[in-house]
Design an enzyme around this catalytic site. Structure first.
Site, short mmCIF file in Angstrom:
data_model
loop_
_atom_site.label_atom_id
_atom_site.label_comp_id
_atom_site.label_asym_id
_atom_site.label_seq_id
_atom_site.Cartn_x
_atom_site.Cartn_y
_atom_site.Cartn_z
N ARG A 147 0.74 -1.00 -0.17
CA ARG A 147 -0.37 0.17 -0.54
C ARG A 147 0.86 0.76 -0.15
NH1 ARG A 147 -4.25 -0.64 4.25
NH2 ARG A 147 -5.56 0.86 3.81
N ASP B 93 -15.33 3.11 2.97
CA ASP B 93 -15.34 1.50 3.22
C ASP B 93 -16.56 0.78 3.23
OD1 ASP B 93 -12.81 2.10 4.10
OD2 ASP B 93 -13.25 2.27 6.56
#
Ligand code: S3P
Length: 441
Positions: free
Chosen positions: A123, A317
């Site tokens: 990431r 999310d």
């Protein structure tokens, strides 16, 4: 672990979602550098927040947990009280741990190395390394500091005036943490407002912040941060799975108790309402700076919507579970401006598309989002989580409404943010019919 599921005749009952993940991390990290003892209740005992606890302990902070780990006592060491860890810090799967701690470590006069699991090590970290270097820290990592592990030698920072390239609460929080230790004010501007838990908690601890729209300025405090007892509200990102299942299952009524309703997090409610869902927000109350309420949902037919712009950070999310809602809706749903989804625990655009297709969903991948042509019946499928907790839970909800059996592989990953998820699924899926006469399903 493989979980087998089938659609129950009805989905009725109450859910108490686990404590909010973002707030649980912050309650530990900020209280660790405050002065005094703080009690944190309804802490999320998920793997991500356990990683934060382990890192803070390695930095010399005493944190006591009660038996079920939902209650903590953090002994603040004060802003200057952290000590160099003897070994590499491990953020495991948690982007919040790595990015927030990178900001904090950038301000410490010692050397730190922080790594994570295979997902976290892929990431992007350049977004924090670049501004932290501008503030005066030395930050190294793979590929010029853009990938973990990160090595950080900190101290002697200056405030920064920084235009953030992405709306990211993790980046914003890293820079605000560094800014607490800097000479001069730190000014940040985001492309769109991201969640503001850091700002609220620091303010409650006595830090002076000026906030307006997408901008925040932090004045380095001359006084110690005040330790803050925190009761963590339920995580709306965990509640979201039930809000969607309770809407798209044809015979459902679910009450979700004690949900955090911070306006920077409630995009899922706006979207579900725009799609035609029946959501009742009840007993709204403020608990130590954060709004909390119970949310009731019932089965409703949905229609497709377009989602983009400033709404995206408010539901970042929830994109996978919104895609499932869209699959059950009549018409087309477009999710755009959401390229950030590609750098979450998995590439959530391609993994959501690949796995929902297994259920027969008509869903198409776009560079910055997805197009879902809803309305078809979902067919049970064998699918996998790609080690992504939110994808695993989305697939479980698909299994609760699909025809036939569903198998979710790598199902244990839900532990990252919702340790009692599978027990809740079992309990609601086996709920007995409501007593005759009292049902309005
Ligand atoms: C979080 C911020 C969001 C979110 C993550 C938690 C936080 O990430 O996706 O689950 O606690 O600040 P970004 O800030 O990278 O968008």
């Amino acid at each position: 672990m493989i979980k087998r599921m089938a659609s129950p005749d009805q989905l009725v009952g109450e859910i108490t979602p686990p404590g909010d993940k973002s707030l649980s991390h912050r309650a530990v990290i900020f209280n660790a550098i405050a002065q005094g003892r703080a009690r944190v209740t309804n802490f999320l005992p998920g793997a991500d927040c356990q990683a934060t606890i382990a890192c803070m302990r390695a930095l010399g902070v005493s944190i006591q947990e009660d038996d079920d780990e939902r209650e903590l006592v953090v002994e603040g060491v004060g802003k200057e009280g952290l000590r160099e860890a003897e070994t590499v810090l491990d953020a495991q799967n948690s982007g919040t741990t790595m990015r927030l701690l990178a900001g904090l470590l950038a301000a410490q006069p010692f050397f730190s190395v922080i790594t994570g699991d295979v997902s976290l090590r892929s990431r992007p970290m350049g977004r924090i390394a670049v501004p932290l270097r501008q503030m005066g820290a030395s930050v190294w990592g793979r590929q010029g500091g853009s990938l973990p592990p990160l090595a950080i030698a900190g101290g002697r920072l200056s405030g920064i005036d920084y235009q953030m390239p992405v709306a990211s609460a993790q980046l914003k929080s890293a820079l605000l943490l560094a800014g607490l230790y800097a000479r001069g004010e730190t000014h940040l501007e985001e492309p769109a407002p991201s969640r503001d838990h850091t700002e609220r908690m620091l303010e409650a601890m006595g830090v002076e912040l000026r906030r307006e729209g997408n901008r925040v300025a932090l004045v380095p405090p001359s006084q110690p941060l005040r330790a803050l007892d925190i009761h963590v509200p339920g995580d709306i990102s965990s509640a979201a799975f039930w809000l969607v299942a309770g809407t798209i299952h044809p015979r459902a009524r679910i009450v979700v108790r004690g949900v955090g309703m911070n306006p920077t997090r409630t995009g899922i409610l706006d979207v579900l309402r725009a799609m035609g869902a029946m959501l009742k927000v009840e007993k709204a109350r403020e608990e130590r700076g954060e709004l909390v309420a119970d949310v009731m949902v019932e089965s409703r037919p949905l229609r497709g919507v377009e989602i983009g712009g400033d709404l995206i950070p408010r539901l970042i999310d929830e994109a996978p579970i919104i895609a499932l809602a869209a699959a059950a809706a009549q018409g087309t749903t477009i999710i755009k401006d959401a390229a950030e989804l590609r750098v979450k625990e998995s590439d959530r655009i391609s993994t959501t598309v690949a796995e929902l297709r297994r259920f027969g969903v008509n869903i198409e991948e776009m560079p910055d989002g997805m197009i879902i042509r809803g309305g078809g019946e979902l067919q049970g499928a064998t699918c996998k989580s790609y080690g992504d907790h939110r994808l695993a839970m989305t697939l479980a909800m698909a299994g609760l409404v699909a025809r036939g059996e569903t198998f979710v592989r790598d199902a244990e990953i839900v532990d990252v943010s919702y340790p009692h998820f599978w027990e809740d699924v079992e309990r609601l899926a086996s709920s007995s019919p409501p007593p005759t006469g009292s049902s309005d399903l």
